[in-house]
Write an enzyme that holds these catalytic residues in place. Structure first.
Site, mmCIF file in Angstrom:
data_model
loop_
_atom_site.group_PDB
_atom_site.id
_atom_site.type_symbol
_atom_site.label_atom_id
_atom_site.label_comp_id
_atom_site.label_asym_id
_atom_site.label_seq_id
_atom_site.Cartn_x
_atom_site.Cartn_y
_atom_site.Cartn_z
ATOM 1 N N ASP A 52 3.054 6.911 -20.460
ATOM 2 C CA ASP A 52 4.564 6.405 -20.598
ATOM 3 C C ASP A 52 5.066 5.072 -21.362
ATOM 4 O O ASP A 52 5.940 5.409 -22.223
ATOM 5 C CB ASP A 52 4.857 6.222 -19.240
ATOM 6 C CG ASP A 52 6.617 6.166 -18.979
ATOM 7 O OD1 ASP A 52 7.435 6.877 -19.113
ATOM 8 O OD2 ASP A 52 7.093 4.612 -18.759
ATOM 9 N N GLU A 124 2.200 12.785 -20.313
ATOM 10 C CA GLU A 124 2.087 11.194 -20.459
ATOM 11 C C GLU A 124 0.568 10.965 -20.300
ATOM 12 O O GLU A 124 0.147 9.871 -21.035
ATOM 13 C CB GLU A 124 3.073 10.523 -19.529
ATOM 14 C CG GLU A 124 4.337 10.703 -19.780
ATOM 15 C CD GLU A 124 5.327 10.048 -18.851
ATOM 16 O OE1 GLU A 124 6.639 9.795 -19.462
ATOM 17 O OE2 GLU A 124 4.863 9.906 -17.871
#
Length: 235
Positions: A52, A124
């Site tokens: 992320d 992610e």
């Protein structure tokens, strides 16, 4: 997952991992790790956290360089559209993560390999795995290939808005609105948590939403808040 499947995923991603167990961890949902502790493979939440941050850095840098005339607010809106769960969910199918994601039996039977939060989180986590195993340049190269046409300036302007972005833009039309999100409740075991998020506008709780990730819960809460505000305007 056998070695051949992992090699197939490496080919799709375009990387030969120095430590294949990192990639295996990236596609391991908490429910699978909970059911198979004997494998000793960590689930993907930590890699998701790392990915992320790497993704946000790449997108921020790319937008900053591509749109020198845009304000901070406009850049933030564009970034939100690129990294939202809906966008990552779409990208997950591009690299066939729905076929490679390792899920617990219950989660798989419940359609977990098609669930937005699972696939968005896995994207992610894979980005985090590429960064951790191959470095920042490899991660940026992977993200560039993953997004492909989406990164063209003419396409960026056409990106759909997620509920959180739409709500933020709506409230910005009126001055002095302060919007924030808060996780109100966490339920369930570590591998199958359900989160309840609240949309708070000017210190007043407007709506709540539930989801299998904090992001999903916040998006659901924003969606309900938008519906509520729309109904109020129609009255």
């Amino acid at each position: 997952m056998d070695k051949e499947n992992l090699i197939s995923l490496e080919k799709i991603l375009g990387f030969n991992f120095n430590n294949p167990s990192i990639l295996l961890s990236a596609i391991t949902h908490p429910s699978y790790a909970f059911e198979h502790p004997e494998e000793g493979i960590e689930h993907n939440e930590r890699l998701e956290f790392l990915g992320d941050a790497v993704l946000e850095l790449f997108i921020s840098d790319y937008l900053f360089r591509t749109f020198p005339q845009k304000s901070e607010g406009d850049l933030t809106k564009l970034r939100s559209r690129l990294v939202c769960a809906e966008s990552l969910y779409e990208l997950a199918f591009k690299i066939n993560l729905d076929k490679f994601l390792r899920l617990g039996k219950g989660e798989f039977k419940a359609g977990g390999n098609q669930r937005m939060s699972n696939l968005a989180n896995a994207v992610e986590a894979v980005i985090g795995a590429v960064y951790f195993d191959c470095g920042i340049e490899a991660a940026f190269s992977f993200i560039t290939r993953l997004y492909g046409e989406k990164l063209k300036p003419e396409n960026l302007e056409q990106l759909p808005k997620d509920e959180k972005t739409t709500l933020q833009e709506l409230l910005q039309k009126e001055k002095n609105n302060v919007l924030r999100y808060e996780i109100l409740l966490e339920e369930g075991p570590p591998h199958q948590k359900i989160f309840t998020a609240g949309v708070i506008i000017n210190d007043k709780l407007i709506a709540t939403g539930r989801g299998k990730s904090k992001k999903e819960a916040e998006q659901e809460a924003a969606k309900k808040a938008l519906e509520l505000l729309k109904n109020e305007k129609e009255v």
